[in-house]
Design a protein around this motif. Structure first.
Motif, PDB file in Angstrom:
ATOM      1  N   PHE A 125       0.834  -1.194   0.000  1.00  0.00           N
ATOM      2  CA  PHE A 125       0.000   0.000   0.000  1.00  0.00           C
ATOM      3  C   PHE A 125       0.876   1.255   0.000  1.00  0.00           C
ATOM      4  N   GLY A 128       2.393   1.761  -3.426  1.00  0.00           N
ATOM      5  CA  GLY A 128       1.417   2.296  -4.373  1.00  0.00           C
ATOM      6  C   GLY A 128       1.189   3.785  -4.214  1.00  0.00           C
ATOM      7  N   LYS A 129       1.393   4.317  -2.994  1.00  0.00           N
ATOM      8  CA  LYS A 129       1.202   5.745  -2.726  1.00  0.00           C
ATOM      9  C   LYS A 129       2.482   6.554  -2.907  1.00  0.00           C
ATOM     10  N   TRP A 158      -5.408  -5.825  -1.894  1.00  0.00           N
ATOM     11  CA  TRP A 158      -4.714  -4.546  -1.805  1.00  0.00           C
ATOM     12  C   TRP A 158      -3.803  -4.292  -2.999  1.00  0.00           C
ATOM     13  N   ALA A 162      -4.060  -0.900  -5.035  1.00  0.00           N
ATOM     14  CA  ALA A 162      -2.873  -0.119  -5.369  1.00  0.00           C
ATOM     15  C   ALA A 162      -2.790   0.152  -6.865  1.00  0.00           C
TER      16      ALA A 162
END
Length: 224
Positions: A125, A128-129, A158, A162
């Motif tokens: 996660f 992905g950010k 997830w 993502a």
């Protein structure tokens, strides 16, 4: 002078005492000695409020110092991604982006070596950010594509989230990524979305399914 006690006051004091503590911290912005105290306090504290304000200080008061300290800082930030309140993990994800491109391979390695599902989900996660994914987009997308077939359902879920949040089907798409790189991933994402639609987990899977279906329909219409 910045001390662990002052950081504790920022986290827990009220009124004038807290205002004075915040002012003292802000006055030390960019000071390597003050940065070292914040960093060491973050690494040692078990208090989520203190951790939050340490992370907030790193981001807002010492951003220029983070990239050079990445080898020492990144493991500390990774440690804030699991087992902490959401505001702490949110700030840790932000701080990883501020720390720079070195965090991308560090997060990839963390995902591959994660000791359990919770850690793997937290790391993917955060990756992905991360604001530097574009620099290693092909490797990151390949990693996430593989995680869509992971044995653990939370990892598949997830990884789907993502990828969709990174995709050009979302309004915040990073134009430094190549939209065409997502095309071969959509069928894989659809399979995961359909799995979680059947499980009735939440609305995200259905929304992603709808977005990809609309994209395919628009693409087909544009060819006619």
């Amino acid at each position: 002078m910045i001390t662990p006690d002052l950081l504790f006051q920022i986290a827990h004091a009220n009124g004038e005492e807290r205002a004075h503590a915040l002012a003292a911290l802000q006055a030390e912005a960019g000071n390597p000695a003050a940065y070292a105290v914040v960093m060491e306090t973050l690494a040692r504290t078990t208090d989520d409020r203190v951790a939050f304000f340490c992370l907030d200080a790193l981001i807002k008061q010492f951003p220029a110092l983070l990239p050079a300290d990445a080898p020492r800082l990144v493991p500390v930030l990774l440690g804030q991604l699991v087992g902490h309140d959401h505001p702490v993990t949110d700030r840790a994800i932000w701080a990883l982006s501020v720390t720079g491109p070195a965090t991308v391979p560090a997060l990839r390695t963390a995902i591959e070596q994660a000791p359990g599902t919770d850690h793997r989900v937290a790391y993917l996660f955060a990756l992905g950010k991360n604001k530097h994914v574009h620099a290693q987009a092909a490797v990151v997308l390949s990693l996430f594509a593989g995680l869509l077939a992971d044995a653990q359902a939370p990892v598949r879920y997830w990884a789907m989230v993502a990828l969709m949040d990174m995709s050009p089907l979302r309004p915040w798409f990073d134009a430094r990524l190549n939209a065409q790189d997502f095309e071969p991933l959509y069928p894989r994402i659809m399979r995961v979305a359909e799995e979680f639609i059947q499980n009735g987990q939440d609305d995200f899977a259905g929304r992603y399914h709808e977005l990809i279906t609309q994209h395919w329909t628009q693409t087909e219409e544009s060819r006619l």
